[in-house]
Structures are given as C-alpha cells and as structure tokens.
Design a protein around this motif. Sequence first.
Motif, mmCIF file in Angstrom:
data_model
loop_
_atom_site.group_PDB
_atom_site.id
_atom_site.type_symbol
_atom_site.label_atom_id
_atom_site.label_comp_id
_atom_site.label_asym_id
_atom_site.label_seq_id
_atom_site.Cartn_x
_atom_site.Cartn_y
_atom_site.Cartn_z
ATOM 1 N N LEU A 64 0.847 -1.185 0.000
ATOM 2 C CA LEU A 64 0.000 0.000 0.000
ATOM 3 C C LEU A 64 0.885 1.238 0.000
ATOM 4 O O LEU A 64 1.820 1.345 0.801
ATOM 5 C CB LEU A 64 -0.896 -0.013 1.235
ATOM 6 C CG LEU A 64 -1.749 1.228 1.495
ATOM 7 C CD1 LEU A 64 -2.766 1.421 0.382
ATOM 8 C CD2 LEU A 64 -2.449 1.113 2.853
ATOM 9 N N THR A 88 -3.624 0.883 -9.125
ATOM 10 C CA THR A 88 -4.025 -0.179 -8.211
ATOM 11 C C THR A 88 -4.448 -1.418 -8.988
ATOM 12 O O THR A 88 -5.312 -1.350 -9.866
ATOM 13 C CB THR A 88 -5.183 0.292 -7.313
ATOM 14 O OG1 THR A 88 -4.720 1.358 -6.473
ATOM 15 C CG2 THR A 88 -5.706 -0.839 -6.447
ATOM 16 N N GLN A 95 -0.207 -7.747 -4.892
ATOM 17 C CA GLN A 95 -1.170 -6.638 -4.871
ATOM 18 C C GLN A 95 -0.453 -5.308 -4.691
ATOM 19 O O GLN A 95 0.397 -5.156 -3.800
ATOM 20 C CB GLN A 95 -2.164 -6.838 -3.727
ATOM 21 C CG GLN A 95 -3.171 -5.708 -3.566
ATOM 22 C CD GLN A 95 -4.185 -5.659 -4.690
ATOM 23 O OE1 GLN A 95 -4.756 -6.687 -5.076
ATOM 24 N NE2 GLN A 95 -4.419 -4.462 -5.233
ATOM 25 N N THR A 109 -1.648 -1.368 -4.104
ATOM 26 C CA THR A 109 -2.768 -0.485 -3.822
ATOM 27 C C THR A 109 -2.245 0.928 -3.632
ATOM 28 O O THR A 109 -1.368 1.153 -2.795
ATOM 29 C CB THR A 109 -3.534 -0.929 -2.570
ATOM 30 O OG1 THR A 109 -3.976 -2.289 -2.740
ATOM 31 C CG2 THR A 109 -4.743 -0.041 -2.334
ATOM 32 N N SER A 167 -3.366 4.681 -2.661
ATOM 33 C CA SER A 167 -4.443 5.461 -2.054
ATOM 34 C C SER A 167 -4.347 6.917 -2.499
ATOM 35 O O SER A 167 -3.264 7.448 -2.717
ATOM 36 C CB SER A 167 -4.373 5.367 -0.535
ATOM 37 O OG SER A 167 -3.163 5.920 -0.067
#
Length: 120
Positions: free
Chosen positions: A11, A91, A115, A117, A119
């Motif tokens: 993230l 993402t 993954q 991601t 933000s």
Amino acid sequence: QVQLVESGGGLVQAGGSLRLSCAASGRTFTIYAMGWFRQAPGKEREFVAAISWSGGSTSYADSVKGRFTISRDNAKNTVYLQMNSLKPEDTAVYYCAARSGPVVTRYDYWGQGTQVTVSS
C-alpha cells in the motif's frame, strides 16, 4: 518449466514509489523475455512492461511510460519493476510473466501475483 515468484507489492500513497521483484527459477536458460502485467478489479489483464533477457530492450504501455522502469539482473535471474509517481489507477494485482520465444503476445509462465494499492 520456469517458476516465477513476485514480491514487493503493498500500500502506498499517490505520488509514492514501489519496486516489484520477480525471481525466476528452473529452466531459466529458456527465457527469451520477461514482462509485467496487471489486472484491476472488474477489468481485463493488461500489459505493463517487458524486457528481453539478452539484449535488455524494453517496451512499456503508454499509461506507465516515464513513470515505470523495468530492469533485469541476469546473474540473479530476477526482473524488477520500479514504479514512481504512482496513481490510484495503478491499483491492481501485478503479475510477472516469462516467454520462451519472440512472439510478444505469448507468455508461457506466470507468477502468482502481488497486490499494489495506491491510495488517493
């Protein structure tokens, strides 16, 4: 057979950076080129970048040109994807792939995905 294992996802805030790694093992001498693909929820998998295993020539999707850099370390049988200036639309699950021949649309081996991601 070639086995591929990705790492480095996570993230990050928009504007940040991440570096993905993909370690290849097995019959790595058969690798002609390696690439990165991504798949966002509800969308088809799309090409991100590719690099030839010998000469190191690269190609990129227009959406990542100037922001992402693909590179390889032949001694470590590893390919990297440096991702800078990340955007929320980056993402996705990122997949590493390898192909044994010059046909750019035919990838023979795939990793499990990592993954990413971003933000806002």
